[in-house]
Motif scaffolding. Sequence first.
Motif, PDB file in Angstrom:
ATOM      1  N   ASP A  31      -6.246  -4.701  30.759  1.00 11.24           N
ATOM      2  CA  ASP A  31      -7.088  -4.571  31.950  1.00 11.24           C
ATOM      3  C   ASP A  31      -6.226  -4.535  33.212  1.00 11.24           C
ATOM      4  N   ARG A  32      -5.115  -3.771  33.109  1.00 12.27           N
ATOM      5  CA  ARG A  32      -4.185  -3.519  34.219  1.00 12.27           C
ATOM      6  C   ARG A  32      -3.355  -4.728  34.631  1.00 12.27           C
ATOM      7  N   MET A  33      -3.417  -5.805  33.878  1.00 11.79           N
ATOM      8  CA  MET A  33      -2.612  -6.999  34.164  1.00 11.79           C
ATOM      9  C   MET A  33      -1.574  -7.150  33.047  1.00 11.79           C
ATOM     10  N   GLU A  34      -0.320  -7.437  33.437  1.00 12.86           N
ATOM     11  CA  GLU A  34       0.742  -7.573  32.445  1.00 12.86           C
ATOM     12  C   GLU A  34       0.530  -8.826  31.618  1.00 12.86           C
ATOM     13  N   LEU A  35       0.685  -8.678  30.300  1.00 14.83           N
ATOM     14  CA  LEU A  35       0.535  -9.819  29.404  1.00 14.83           C
ATOM     15  C   LEU A  35       1.775 -10.699  29.466  1.00 14.83           C
ATOM     16  N   VAL A  36       1.538 -11.996  29.486  1.00 23.80           N
ATOM     17  CA  VAL A  36       2.639 -12.967  29.438  1.00 23.80           C
ATOM     18  C   VAL A  36       2.399 -13.896  28.262  1.00 23.80           C
ATOM     19  N   ASP A  37       3.472 -14.453  27.708  1.00 19.50           N
ATOM     20  CA  ASP A  37       3.350 -15.323  26.547  1.00 19.50           C
ATOM     21  C   ASP A  37       2.593 -16.593  26.895  1.00 19.50           C
ATOM     22  N   ASP A  38       1.730 -17.039  25.956  1.00 20.04           N
ATOM     23  CA  ASP A  38       1.093 -18.352  26.073  1.00 20.04           C
ATOM     24  C   ASP A  38       1.002 -18.932  24.658  1.00 20.04           C
ATOM     25  N   THR A  39       0.121 -19.925  24.469  1.00 20.57           N
ATOM     26  CA  THR A  39       0.050 -20.607  23.169  1.00 20.57           C
ATOM     27  C   THR A  39      -0.468 -19.700  22.062  1.00 20.57           C
ATOM     28  N   ARG A  40      -1.217 -18.639  22.423  1.00 24.27           N
ATOM     29  CA  ARG A  40      -1.773 -17.737  21.405  1.00 24.27           C
ATOM     30  C   ARG A  40      -1.114 -16.370  21.379  1.00 24.27           C
ATOM     31  N   ILE A  41      -0.690 -15.906  22.531  1.00 24.78           N
ATOM     32  CA  ILE A  41      -0.246 -14.518  22.676  1.00 24.78           C
ATOM     33  C   ILE A  41       1.261 -14.476  22.918  1.00 24.78           C
ATOM     34  N   ALA A  61       9.960  -2.718  27.669  1.00 23.10           N
ATOM     35  CA  ALA A  61       8.606  -2.606  27.115  1.00 23.10           C
ATOM     36  C   ALA A  61       7.673  -3.558  27.858  1.00 23.10           C
ATOM     37  N   THR A  62       6.567  -3.027  28.324  1.00 22.06           N
ATOM     38  CA  THR A  62       5.576  -3.833  29.049  1.00 22.06           C
ATOM     39  C   THR A  62       4.210  -3.628  28.403  1.00 22.06           C
ATOM     40  N   TRP A  63       3.499  -4.746  28.140  1.00 22.53           N
ATOM     41  CA  TRP A  63       2.123  -4.704  27.611  1.00 22.53           C
ATOM     42  C   TRP A  63       1.180  -5.123  28.732  1.00 22.53           C
ATOM     43  N   PHE A  91      11.905  -1.873  18.497  1.00 22.46           N
ATOM     44  CA  PHE A  91      10.435  -1.974  18.469  1.00 22.46           C
ATOM     45  C   PHE A  91       9.972  -3.008  19.498  1.00 22.46           C
ATOM     46  N   THR A  92       8.672  -2.926  19.803  1.00 21.63           N
ATOM     47  CA  THR A  92       7.992  -3.964  20.581  1.00 21.63           C
ATOM     48  C   THR A  92       6.738  -4.339  19.802  1.00 21.63           C
ATOM     49  N   MET A  93       6.320  -5.619  19.903  1.00 17.16           N
ATOM     50  CA  MET A  93       5.192  -6.085  19.089  1.00 17.16           C
ATOM     51  C   MET A  93       4.364  -7.095  19.877  1.00 17.16           C
ATOM     52  N   LEU A  94       3.028  -6.910  19.781  1.00 21.61           N
ATOM     53  CA  LEU A  94       2.077  -7.876  20.335  1.00 21.61           C
ATOM     54  C   LEU A  94       1.543  -8.716  19.187  1.00 21.61           C
ATOM     55  N   SER A  95       1.629 -10.058  19.329  1.00 18.91           N
ATOM     56  CA  SER A  95       1.131 -10.979  18.300  1.00 18.91           C
ATOM     57  C   SER A  95       0.110 -11.914  18.929  1.00 18.91           C
ATOM     58  N   ILE A  96      -1.050 -12.029  18.285  1.00 16.05           N
ATOM     59  CA  ILE A  96      -2.092 -12.986  18.701  1.00 16.05           C
ATOM     60  C   ILE A  96      -2.347 -13.884  17.505  1.00 16.05           C
ATOM     61  N   ASP A 138     -10.151 -11.366  23.784  1.00 17.37           N
ATOM     62  CA  ASP A 138      -9.010 -10.475  23.578  1.00 17.37           C
ATOM     63  C   ASP A 138      -9.429  -9.014  23.488  1.00 17.37           C
ATOM     64  N   CYS A 139     -10.746  -8.737  23.344  1.00 13.98           N
ATOM     65  CA  CYS A 139     -11.216  -7.354  23.315  1.00 13.98           C
ATOM     66  C   CYS A 139     -10.835  -6.651  24.612  1.00 13.98           C
ATOM     67  N   GLY A 140     -10.581  -5.362  24.508  1.00 18.32           N
ATOM     68  CA  GLY A 140     -10.355  -4.612  25.736  1.00 18.32           C
ATOM     69  C   GLY A 140      -9.380  -3.478  25.537  1.00 18.32           C
ATOM     70  N   ASP A 141      -9.050  -2.838  26.658  1.00 18.53           N
ATOM     71  CA  ASP A 141      -8.117  -1.719  26.674  1.00 18.53           C
ATOM     72  C   ASP A 141      -6.711  -2.223  27.005  1.00 18.53           C
ATOM     73  N   TYR A 142      -5.757  -1.899  26.152  1.00 15.72           N
ATOM     74  CA  TYR A 142      -4.371  -2.302  26.335  1.00 15.72           C
ATOM     75  C   TYR A 142      -3.532  -1.057  26.643  1.00 15.72           C
ATOM     76  N   LYS A 143      -2.513  -1.242  27.467  1.00 14.45           N
ATOM     77  CA  LYS A 143      -1.567  -0.167  27.763  1.00 14.45           C
ATOM     78  C   LYS A 143      -0.164  -0.673  27.443  1.00 14.45           C
ATOM     79  N   VAL A 144       0.579   0.137  26.702  1.00 17.68           N
ATOM     80  CA  VAL A 144       1.984  -0.176  26.397  1.00 17.68           C
ATOM     81  C   VAL A 144       2.837   0.825  27.169  1.00 17.68           C
TER      82      VAL A 144
END
Length: 798
Positions: free
Chosen positions: A135-145, A130-132, A153-158, A165-171
Amino acid sequence: SAPRCHVNKQLLDIRVLKGEPAELSCTVSKDDVTGTWFKDGLKLTSMDGVFFEKEGLVHKLIINKVEDTHAGKYRFEGGDIKTEASIFVEDPPQVDKVLLKNLTSVPTVAKAGQKVKIKIPFEGRLPVRATWLKDRMELVDDTRIRVDKTDTFTMLSISSSERKDCGDYKVRLKNDSGVLEMNLKLVVIDKPQPPVGPIKIVESSANDITIQWKPPADDGGKPLQSYIVERQQVGKSEWVTLGETPRSCTTFTTNKVEQDMSYYFRVRAVNAEGTSDALESDEVKAVSKASPGAPDPPEIVSASRDTITISWKAPRKTGSSRIVGYIVQKRKKGATTWLPVNNVPIADKKLKMTNLKKGLQYEFRVAAVNAAGVGDASEPSQPVFARDSTKSPGQVQDLKVSSSDSTSITLTWKRPEAKDGSDVKGYEVEMRSSNNLNWTKCNTLPIEMTTYTVKGLQAKEIYFLRVRALNDSGPGEAAELEARIKAAPPVVSPRLLIDDTVKNFLVIKAGNTIRVNIPFEASPDPVVTWLKDGLPLPNRATINTKDDTTQLLIGAAEFTDSGIYTIELQNGLGKKETFSFQVQVTDIPQSPGPIKLEENVPSTVTVTWEPSASEKWESNLYYTVLKRESQKGLWHVVGDLIYTNKFTFTKLIPGRDYYFRVVAKNSLGTSGPSETVQPWRIRKPKAELQVKPQKYRGVNQNQPPRFLVPLKPHVVTTGSECRMSCAVGGHPPPKITWYKNSRDISSDPTYFCTNDFGVCSMVVLSVTKHDEGEYMVEATNELGRASSKAFLTIKGNN
């Protein structure tokens, strides 16, 4: 010997989606072949879901619903023939169709600071990667995300959402069998960013300052509603609210300034979520204009085909230094561009111009020059042709006195005859008394009408009056008459003419002009006296008495101007006429003082606050109390028209956070708010479970779930609170789960779900259009399941 059997059509490899039917078939050359099927070298027999068929020369292996165990190499043997093929089972990632539609068609909306969790359950052959992407960039974990993934299942947590954080996401879900991609949209709404600076000073004078700014770079995801403009005098700590402008206006003019005083200005943007931080200006000083004002329009002295001569007067406002000369400009009538006549200022107030084109019509204007620069230009002169003088106009016709009184005469006349009056530009009136041989002009500019009233004459005096027509060549021949002024009217006792336009009580906003006109009649003219609270008026007040009307004028009202004003009229008859009226100077109230909260009665909160300083001078001041139930929620009025400094709120829900705000109001507007900083919460009492022993009834008391009171449809306006409730029975006590459009919302922080001994409620604090849909409550225990559905409809708040 008999011919050997052979295969006319071989088995072929196939790829099948998991759960779909599959078929292997081959064709042999002889009908009497029985044939045997093998999988991975083992002989197959008929089993659930797998069938063998023979239709003449065609042998088939049929699988109704392919599973992972059906993948492998299959072989058909019959006599001396053999053919092989493989079945490949494809199991790409899949997501529930209803969930997929909800996720991809409706944006996920959150308020800034809220937690965001987007959970996507899936099925498919493991491993699934599963890849999130945002804006065409892969999300990586940080202090908030954080991106989580399990086998199901796969889950995005903010943890605390922000506008960025607004924008278009692709899973993207990928395994060996294929790829599934989903496009999601996340919208985070917040108060707007501050307006874009710097604040520009468009105009600054002794009386007015106009500022300008640019809209915020980010409106917070909600349309801007307005801008709030405030002002602080240098050296003082208090900020004064000057007003609001609509979202389309990014300029503001204030007259609440004093000459030579310095100020700071700041502007805040407002949307439905709140007010932005302030954009603050540099120090601004209100100064009087240093350059001269505009002169009156220049007059045409003479005109010919070679030259035009004009003259003018010095401006009334000379600026901060002596006038050193004048700049003259010209333009052709109808043109928009002014051309300079002289580049160096001339000291004289008269100019003869020769570089003109014959036959053209010109206009002229003049600007004065002092040490500070060139002042404002005058209005244009009357248009004049560059041509030789035409024939003087003829004499006006039928000059007569149409009316007169003890101080004035009204004249009327007709235009010169057509042959002499086709180019008349106006008229001039002159007069002289019987004991004076010099004629005096009554009008400075040409009179366009064929009537004129000469005023300021002496009773019983004889006057001579004459009228001339004017054209480009000058005045024509005068028509003259003699008139006698009537005797002065009889003495009339002073009387104030009070009608509906004169009010007994005036409410004036501080800083605005107090202007009261009171008409009267009296002969001779009376002595007019104005008093305030029985004493002479302050120096700030100006009295102007003219044409049987007396006027009180105070330029910028202050609170000390409140009081009882009295006008007295008295003439030689000794009779006095008086009239009094009250003036109340007020302003938008100052903010209330700090708020205190106390729980004097269980499950209530008493709000007390320090009074607004405006109570000292505002008798009609009252307060409004507002509350909201989250740090970013909308404010709702809970108490209005409160004339004390105390209010008790009783509709508290235990366990919920409350914030309170108090504003002061009067007839002119609303003060700034006083607000609580920390939330107010009443602890949710723990339910005390009392177990009462039941008498033995000899039967099983367990019951499946049932709805005693079902859900009902709701229609709610945006921004309001929605509470949906039902009652559930059953034993053991059923487990309650809430769904919206088939999505489990029991753990969603947007919804507040409770179950108090079978009374089940779901609260949405501030509904939006996205909350519309079908809601379902499901009750389950070990004996069964029951559900109730209802639709929530959201109406616009307009």
